[in-house]
Design a protein around this motif. Structure first.
Motif, mmCIF file in Angstrom:
data_model
loop_
_atom_site.group_PDB
_atom_site.id
_atom_site.type_symbol
_atom_site.label_atom_id
_atom_site.label_comp_id
_atom_site.label_asym_id
_atom_site.label_seq_id
_atom_site.Cartn_x
_atom_site.Cartn_y
_atom_site.Cartn_z
ATOM 1 N N SER A 8 0.855 -1.182 0.000
ATOM 2 C CA SER A 8 0.000 0.000 0.000
ATOM 3 C C SER A 8 0.893 1.234 0.000
ATOM 4 O O SER A 8 1.956 1.245 0.625
ATOM 5 C CB SER A 8 -0.918 0.020 1.232
ATOM 6 N N GLY A 9 0.454 2.282 -0.696
ATOM 7 C CA GLY A 9 1.260 3.490 -0.782
ATOM 8 C C GLY A 9 2.608 3.173 -1.385
ATOM 9 O O GLY A 9 2.704 2.559 -2.451
ATOM 10 N N ALA B 205 -3.981 -7.688 4.725
ATOM 11 C CA ALA B 205 -4.254 -6.469 3.958
ATOM 12 C C ALA B 205 -3.527 -5.297 4.607
ATOM 13 O O ALA B 205 -3.364 -5.245 5.830
ATOM 14 C CB ALA B 205 -5.754 -6.194 3.890
ATOM 15 N N ASN C 124 -2.959 -0.881 4.589
ATOM 16 C CA ASN C 124 -3.495 0.425 4.200
ATOM 17 C C ASN C 124 -2.559 1.508 4.726
ATOM 18 O O ASN C 124 -2.364 1.640 5.935
ATOM 19 C CB ASN C 124 -4.902 0.624 4.763
ATOM 20 N N TYR D 224 -1.693 5.455 5.178
ATOM 21 C CA TYR D 224 -2.408 6.731 5.242
ATOM 22 C C TYR D 224 -1.498 7.908 4.897
ATOM 23 O O TYR D 224 -1.931 8.889 4.308
ATOM 24 C CB TYR D 224 -2.989 6.933 6.642
ATOM 25 N N ASN E 116 2.600 8.496 3.519
ATOM 26 C CA ASN E 116 3.908 7.948 3.182
ATOM 27 C C ASN E 116 5.015 8.632 3.979
ATOM 28 O O ASN E 116 5.916 7.984 4.514
ATOM 29 C CB ASN E 116 4.172 8.115 1.683
ATOM 30 N N TYR F 292 0.526 3.708 8.753
ATOM 31 C CA TYR F 292 -0.115 2.607 8.038
ATOM 32 C C TYR F 292 -0.655 1.604 9.041
ATOM 33 O O TYR F 292 -0.322 1.624 10.229
ATOM 34 C CB TYR F 292 0.879 1.919 7.087
ATOM 35 N N VAL G 65 -7.835 -7.660 -0.476
ATOM 36 C CA VAL G 65 -7.754 -6.216 -0.711
ATOM 37 C C VAL G 65 -8.548 -5.513 0.384
ATOM 38 O O VAL G 65 -9.410 -6.106 1.035
ATOM 39 C CB VAL G 65 -8.306 -5.819 -2.100
ATOM 40 N N THR H 61 -10.697 -1.812 1.214
ATOM 41 C CA THR H 61 -11.291 -0.598 0.659
ATOM 42 C C THR H 61 -11.834 0.277 1.789
ATOM 43 O O THR H 61 -12.178 -0.217 2.869
ATOM 44 C CB THR H 61 -12.443 -0.915 -0.312
ATOM 45 N N GLU I 44 -14.496 0.472 6.462
ATOM 46 C CA GLU I 44 -13.282 -0.226 6.044
ATOM 47 C C GLU I 44 -13.604 -1.705 5.881
ATOM 48 O O GLU I 44 -14.055 -2.356 6.822
ATOM 49 C CB GLU I 44 -12.186 -0.021 7.092
ATOM 50 N N GLU J 136 -8.414 -4.439 -6.046
ATOM 51 C CA GLU J 136 -9.011 -3.156 -5.644
ATOM 52 C C GLU J 136 -8.576 -2.092 -6.639
ATOM 53 O O GLU J 136 -7.389 -1.954 -6.934
ATOM 54 C CB GLU J 136 -8.570 -2.774 -4.228
ATOM 55 N N PHE K 258 2.616 -0.819 -5.959
ATOM 56 C CA PHE K 258 2.951 0.225 -4.997
ATOM 57 C C PHE K 258 3.376 1.474 -5.746
ATOM 58 O O PHE K 258 3.750 1.418 -6.928
ATOM 59 C CB PHE K 258 4.062 -0.241 -4.046
#
Length: 412
Positions: free
Chosen positions: A125-126, A167, A169, A171, A173, A178, A252, A254, A260, A300, A404
């Motif tokens: 993620s990110g 998974a 996520n 928020y 970077n 995260y 994934v 979302t 969430e 996703e 990523f």
């Protein structure tokens, strides 16, 4: 306009040569302040950052500064890179979607340690990718810079349960914010646990209840039992899904309307949705009958859960992308590979491993007979087969990929 002798003068079509001292033509990047230079560099593709530092001492100093990383963090988005997974798990190869080229990165030093040498990527993620070693410990890594950190160990009770989904996520970077979500248990007794980077610890295990209006009948032994049947070609087929090691936790996450949700595939190929906000789970209707041969993966894209299915009908193969209408719980096709392309996979018993990024879906198709990579734009329904990857005159084959954003400012 007339000149002195009464003749009409016409504008010259010749280009005027720059006058000496014309500042417009003597502009140099050296005249920019540090702040402006950082802003200019921050908009360049990530692949150029490695070359900037070798130009001169000033540029090397700029690209290594914290203020430059802050400038990079203000760039809204970057074209995704796809972190490729090979059977040996000992190298870092990416596909750059902006330059449409393969790149080999330095493998993070922490992953070369004996205890981590068999670590496999399980989520991204990110600008970060999460790895899991054979002991069940997790390592967060920035593939661009090679920076890594090992997360606190998960308690032993959680490791003993069947793990269905991992998974991630991110928020922020720049600030390294995260969370990592683990979904485990046996359907219908599911639970989840969350690691939050801000607190640097795992939260309490939370039980998921079945959604009240979910009328799906769950078999307690669903993960242990498999259905066997004969295919049209006379082969014995088992519906209990066998996935490549890196995608066995394929899932994934979302965030939509403040909710969430983690989606993962059950062992029989159905999509299970775990609402972390309201702490319940439900199962989506099956896309194809249980007695059908197909390979499936969940992705996703722009906050929506989509499903990619490779199936065989009427002596041909089809590769399609589906979206589920949440109100009616019906599946709708939104993209399909041209039959001339998909027919190549007929009878090959190929497995698909997919990952979404914006409007694109990166698809790895692999079997004993073939290894192919396809990039699908599901908005325009454009499908492009990517060139094979070759490093040092050696052809490389990959099982799957993780998407990523290549961000040098992403903090672990």
């Amino acid at each position: 306009m007339e000149n002195a002798n009464g003749c009409i003068s016409r504008p010259s079509r010749k280009r005027k040569l720059p006058q000496e001292g014309d500042e417009m033509f003597n502009f140099s990047l050296d005249e920019l302040t540090e702040d402006l230079l950082e802003r200019v560099f921050s908009w360049l593709p990530t692949s150029t950052f490695f070359r900037l530092s070798s130009v001169c001492k000033r540029w090397k100093s700029v690209t290594a500064s914290e203020s430059f990383k802050l400038a990079c963090s203000r760039i809204p988005s970057r074209d995704p890179w796809f972190f490729m997974v090979d059977p040996n798990f000992n190298q870092s190869v990416v596909f750059d979607s902006a330059e449409r080229s393969w790149k080999k990165l330095n493998h993070p030093p922490l992953l070369l340690h004996n205890c981590n040498c068999d670590s496999i990527p399980v989520a991204a993620s990110g600008g970060l990718v999460c790895f899991r070693n054979m002991s069940g410990d997790y390592i967060i890594c920035n593939p661009v810079t090679g920076s890594c950190r090992e997360l606190p160990p998960v308690d032993l009770d959680s490791q003993d349960r069947s793990l269905h989904a991992i998974a991630m996520n991110a928020y922020s970077n720049y600030h390294g914010s995260y969370k990592l979500v683990l979904v485990s248990g046996d359907i219908p007794k599911l639970s989840f646990k969350v690691y939050n980077s801000s607190a640097d610890c795992w939260g309490e295990e939370i039980i998921l209840r079945r959604k009240a209006d979910d009328c799906t009948e769950f078999d307690v032994n669903d993960d242990d039992d498999a259905v066997y049947f004969l295919s049209r070609t006379g082969n014995v087929v088992v519906t209990n899904m066998q996935r490549s090691p890196s995608k066995q936790y394929s899932s994934v996450i979302t965030l939509k309307d403040g909710e969430e949700i983690v989606y993962f595939l059950s062992s029989s190929g159905t999509v299970v949705a775990c609402n972390l906000t309201h702490k319940y789970f439900s199962e989506y209707p099956r896309l194809l009958p249980v007695f059908s041969e197909y390979s499936i993966d969940v992705v996703e894209c722009k906050g929506e859960m989509l499903v990619v299915v490779l199936s065989e009908f009427f002596e041909s193969a089809s590769l399609r992308v589906w979206w589920c209408d949440e109100k009616t719980k019906t599946w709708n096709q939104i993209a399909a590979m041209p039959p001339a392309m998909s027919h190549e996979f007929y009878g090959k018993k190929a497995d698909i491993n997919c990952v979404g990024a914006g409007d694109q879906i990166f698809i790895c198709l692999s079997s004993a007979e073939l290894c192919s990579y396809v990039l699908c734009d599901f908005v325009t329904n454009k499908w492009v087969e990517l060139p094979k990857c070759s490093m040092n005159d050696e052809a490389l084959e990959f099982m799957s990929a993780f998407s990523f954003e290549p961000r040098i400012e992403a903090s672990v």
